[in-house]
Design a protein around this motif. Structure first.
Motif, PDB file in Angstrom:
ATOM      1  N   GLY A 234       0.775  -1.164   0.239  1.00  0.00           N
ATOM      2  CA  GLY A 234       0.011   0.066   0.045  1.00  0.00           C
ATOM      3  C   GLY A 234       0.824   1.281   0.122  1.00  0.00           C
ATOM      4  N   THR A 235       1.864   1.291   0.736  1.00  0.00           N
ATOM      5  CA  THR A 235       2.749   2.583   0.822  1.00  0.00           C
ATOM      6  C   THR A 235       3.671   2.550  -0.569  1.00  0.00           C
ATOM      7  N   LEU A 236       4.057   1.739  -1.116  1.00  0.00           N
ATOM      8  CA  LEU A 236       4.877   1.749  -2.462  1.00  0.00           C
ATOM      9  C   LEU A 236       3.492   2.118  -3.548  1.00  0.00           C
ATOM     10  N   LEU A 237       2.546   1.711  -3.504  1.00  0.00           N
ATOM     11  CA  LEU A 237       1.304   2.010  -4.238  1.00  0.00           C
ATOM     12  C   LEU A 237       1.430   3.792  -4.367  1.00  0.00           C
ATOM     13  N   TRP A 238       1.103   4.151  -3.109  1.00  0.00           N
ATOM     14  CA  TRP A 238       0.946   5.603  -3.108  1.00  0.00           C
ATOM     15  C   TRP A 238       2.025   6.404  -3.455  1.00  0.00           C
ATOM     16  N   ILE A 239       3.371   6.136  -3.235  1.00  0.00           N
ATOM     17  CA  ILE A 239       4.431   6.567  -3.557  1.00  0.00           C
ATOM     18  C   ILE A 239       4.611   6.566  -5.265  1.00  0.00           C
ATOM     19  N   ALA A 240       4.202   5.507  -6.021  1.00  0.00           N
ATOM     20  CA  ALA A 240       4.096   5.513  -7.201  1.00  0.00           C
ATOM     21  C   ALA A 240       2.975   6.484  -8.056  1.00  0.00           C
ATOM     22  N   VAL A 241       1.901   6.546  -7.237  1.00  0.00           N
ATOM     23  CA  VAL A 241       1.065   7.415  -8.094  1.00  0.00           C
ATOM     24  C   VAL A 241       0.392   8.468  -7.459  1.00  0.00           C
ATOM     25  N   TYR A 242       1.022   9.135  -6.357  1.00  0.00           N
ATOM     26  CA  TYR A 242       0.467  10.381  -5.685  1.00  0.00           C
ATOM     27  C   TYR A 242       0.207  11.464  -6.419  1.00  0.00           C
ATOM     28  N   PRO A 243       1.106  11.981  -7.226  1.00  0.00           N
ATOM     29  CA  PRO A 243       0.993  13.067  -8.068  1.00  0.00           C
ATOM     30  C   PRO A 243      -0.082  12.867  -8.963  1.00  0.00           C
ATOM     31  N   ILE A 244      -0.557  11.761  -9.493  1.00  0.00           N
ATOM     32  CA  ILE A 244      -1.513  11.516 -10.440  1.00  0.00           C
ATOM     33  C   ILE A 244      -2.844  11.732  -9.700  1.00  0.00           C
ATOM     34  N   ASP A 245      -2.897  11.004  -8.398  1.00  0.00           N
ATOM     35  CA  ASP A 245      -3.929  11.200  -7.583  1.00  0.00           C
ATOM     36  C   ASP A 245      -4.516  12.721  -7.302  1.00  0.00           C
ATOM     37  N   VAL A 246      -3.365  13.317  -6.828  1.00  0.00           N
ATOM     38  CA  VAL A 246      -3.564  15.020  -6.402  1.00  0.00           C
ATOM     39  C   VAL A 246      -4.394  15.581  -7.791  1.00  0.00           C
ATOM     40  N   ILE A 247      -3.826  15.278  -8.944  1.00  0.00           N
ATOM     41  CA  ILE A 247      -4.628  15.707 -10.160  1.00  0.00           C
ATOM     42  C   ILE A 247      -5.932  15.415 -10.242  1.00  0.00           C
ATOM     43  N   LYS A 248      -6.128  14.024  -9.871  1.00  0.00           N
ATOM     44  CA  LYS A 248      -7.342  13.422 -10.206  1.00  0.00           C
ATOM     45  C   LYS A 248      -8.316  14.144  -9.043  1.00  0.00           C
ATOM     46  N   SER A 249      -7.786  14.351  -7.913  1.00  0.00           N
ATOM     47  CA  SER A 249      -8.743  15.180  -6.868  1.00  0.00           C
ATOM     48  C   SER A 249      -8.904  16.436  -7.266  1.00  0.00           C
ATOM     49  N   ILE A 250      -8.329  17.328  -7.873  1.00  0.00           N
ATOM     50  CA  ILE A 250      -8.427  18.594  -8.277  1.00  0.00           C
ATOM     51  C   ILE A 250      -9.617  18.369  -9.646  1.00  0.00           C
ATOM     52  N   ILE A 251      -9.335  17.552 -10.241  1.00  0.00           N
ATOM     53  CA  ILE A 251     -10.503  17.449 -11.367  1.00  0.00           C
ATOM     54  C   ILE A 251     -11.819  17.253 -10.824  1.00  0.00           C
ATOM     55  N   LEU A 285       0.118  14.432   1.308  1.00  0.00           N
ATOM     56  CA  LEU A 285       0.788  12.852   1.396  1.00  0.00           C
ATOM     57  C   LEU A 285       0.905  12.152   2.675  1.00  0.00           C
ATOM     58  N   LEU A 286       1.202  13.171   4.001  1.00  0.00           N
ATOM     59  CA  LEU A 286       1.393  12.702   5.039  1.00  0.00           C
ATOM     60  C   LEU A 286       0.201  11.767   5.681  1.00  0.00           C
ATOM     61  N   PRO A 287      -1.063  12.166   5.609  1.00  0.00           N
ATOM     62  CA  PRO A 287      -2.237  11.343   5.947  1.00  0.00           C
ATOM     63  C   PRO A 287      -2.465  10.069   5.096  1.00  0.00           C
ATOM     64  N   THR A 288      -1.977  10.370   3.709  1.00  0.00           N
ATOM     65  CA  THR A 288      -2.113   9.291   3.002  1.00  0.00           C
ATOM     66  C   THR A 288      -1.058   8.149   3.278  1.00  0.00           C
ATOM     67  N   MET A 289       0.038   8.427   3.427  1.00  0.00           N
ATOM     68  CA  MET A 289       1.006   7.549   4.053  1.00  0.00           C
ATOM     69  C   MET A 289       0.611   6.835   5.354  1.00  0.00           C
ATOM     70  N   LEU A 290       0.077   7.661   6.081  1.00  0.00           N
ATOM     71  CA  LEU A 290      -0.284   7.282   7.632  1.00  0.00           C
ATOM     72  C   LEU A 290      -1.535   6.177   7.431  1.00  0.00           C
ATOM     73  N   ARG A 291      -2.479   6.756   6.370  1.00  0.00           N
ATOM     74  CA  ARG A 291      -3.572   5.527   6.043  1.00  0.00           C
ATOM     75  C   ARG A 291      -3.061   4.363   5.293  1.00  0.00           C
ATOM     76  N   ALA A 292      -2.081   4.435   4.472  1.00  0.00           N
ATOM     77  CA  ALA A 292      -1.646   3.337   3.781  1.00  0.00           C
ATOM     78  C   ALA A 292      -1.436   2.168   4.550  1.00  0.00           C
ATOM     79  N   THR A 293      -0.578   2.357   5.589  1.00  0.00           N
ATOM     80  CA  THR A 293       0.151   1.347   6.406  1.00  0.00           C
ATOM     81  C   THR A 293      -1.077   0.364   7.055  1.00  0.00           C
ATOM     82  N   PRO A 294      -1.985   1.056   7.828  1.00  0.00           N
ATOM     83  CA  PRO A 294      -3.100   0.005   8.556  1.00  0.00           C
ATOM     84  C   PRO A 294      -4.191  -0.383   7.569  1.00  0.00           C
ATOM     85  N   ALA A 295      -4.526   0.502   6.771  1.00  0.00           N
ATOM     86  CA  ALA A 295      -5.637   0.178   5.691  1.00  0.00           C
ATOM     87  C   ALA A 295      -5.239  -0.950   4.855  1.00  0.00           C
TER      88      ALA A 295
END
Length: 311
Positions: A234-251, A285-295
């Motif tokens: 989960g952690t490596l997933l978000w590291i790989a795509v986080y900038p794309i996720d920011v753009i998606k959230s903006i859209i 990114l911080l809450p996303t990383m904190l979420r990625a581990t337990p979720a």
């Protein structure tokens, strides 16, 4: 044996195989659903915080400020705004992700055995990536509208009569009316395809390494290892795509009638970069990383446990 008897046996074998495959698919989907529900319950507060950070235009915004404002103005229940949609929807999304991934794994194992003469339960790393990629692309058509609805509800600060959307169904109705429900789908396909490719590649590679190293079956891997592998994936997933996720959230949070940014991945990314610089792609990114581990630890553990219980 007569031809009729031979045909009968063949048909029985075919029917048995079909029923076996159908039952396996049902089990995969059910296990994925349980994992998805667990993921939402654990990760929703982190996700709400992430979306508020990603979509905020305030220059002094911080994770702690978002959390304090949420608690102060909306109470603890504010962290679970829009939860009903992902609870149902993410359960279905994770079900599809895992279901397609498991189906692709079986398909490629058969391909390896039939055309390469490799009879192994372990696939190559590119094949694991391909399995996750396929699951992500298929799942995008379901997850994109679900995330769009969730984001609209999460960023909504007014309530009652002043709220733009009274709930998930009202949000769906209004987005459909404006033909905006599928906004962000192309970007979601990029994020989910590559993201889940990395996600399942990392997890399955760790599982395969443990199986080969210890000479054990998948079912013998301890739960704490499943948690660790899921958290890592989960952690490596978000590291790989986080900038794309920011753009998606903006859209998906942009004005519906007169969008400020548009819907193109590169166009929106360029506008964000010119306006706020590189740091904009790491907001939240911080809450996303904190979420990625337990979720994700919970997601994979619940999935694997469900599969073991069902056999």
């Amino acid at each position: 044996m007569s031809d009729e008897a031979g045909s009968s046996v063949f048909l029985e074998d075919e029917t048995h195989q079909y029923n076996h495959d159908s039952l396996r698919i049902v089990k995969d989907l059910f296990a994925g659903t349980t994992g998805g529900i667990a993921q939402v319950l654990v990760g929703q507060p982190f996700d709400t915080t992430k979306v508020r950070l990603q979509t905020s235009t305030a220059e002094d915004i911080t994770t702690m400020k978002v959390i304090k404002d949420l608690v102060k103005h909306e109470g603890l229940k504010g962290f679970y705004k829009g939860t009903l949609t992902p609870l149902i929807g993410v359960g279905a999304c994770v079900s599809v992700q895992f279901g397609v991934n498991e189906y692709m794994k079986r398909l490629l194992k058969t391909y390896n055995k039939t055309y390469k003469g490799i009879d192994s339960k372990i696939l190559s790393l590119p094949q694991y990536y391909a399995c996750g990629l396929t699951g992500g692309l298929v799942n995008s058509f379901l997850s994109s509208p679900i995330e769009h609805i969730r984001i609209r509800l999460q960023i909504q600060k007014n309530s009652g009569k002043n709220a733009e959307f009274s709930g998930p169904l009202d949000c769906i109705k209004k987005l459909l009316k404006q033909k905006q429900l599928m906004r962000g789908l192309p970007v979601m396909m990029v994020r989910a395809g590559h993201g889940l490719g990395v996600y399942f590649l990392v997890y399955e590679a760790l599982i395969a390494n443990q199986i080969k190293k210890k000479s054990i079956n998948r079912e013998d891997i301890k739960s704490w290892r499943l948690c660790l592998y899921g958290a890592t994936a989960g952690t490596l997933l978000w590291i790989a795509v986080y900038p794309i996720d920011v753009i998606k959230s903006i859209i998906q949070s942009d004005n519906l009638k007169s969008p400020k940014y548009g819907t193109s991945l590169f166009k929106v990314g360029r506008q964000l970069y010119l306006k706020e610089g590189l740091p904009v792609f790491f907001k939240g990114l911080l809450p996303t990383m904190l979420r990625a581990t337990p979720a994700n630890a919970v997601t994979f553990t619940v999935f694997e446990t469900s599969m073991r219980l069902m056999g």
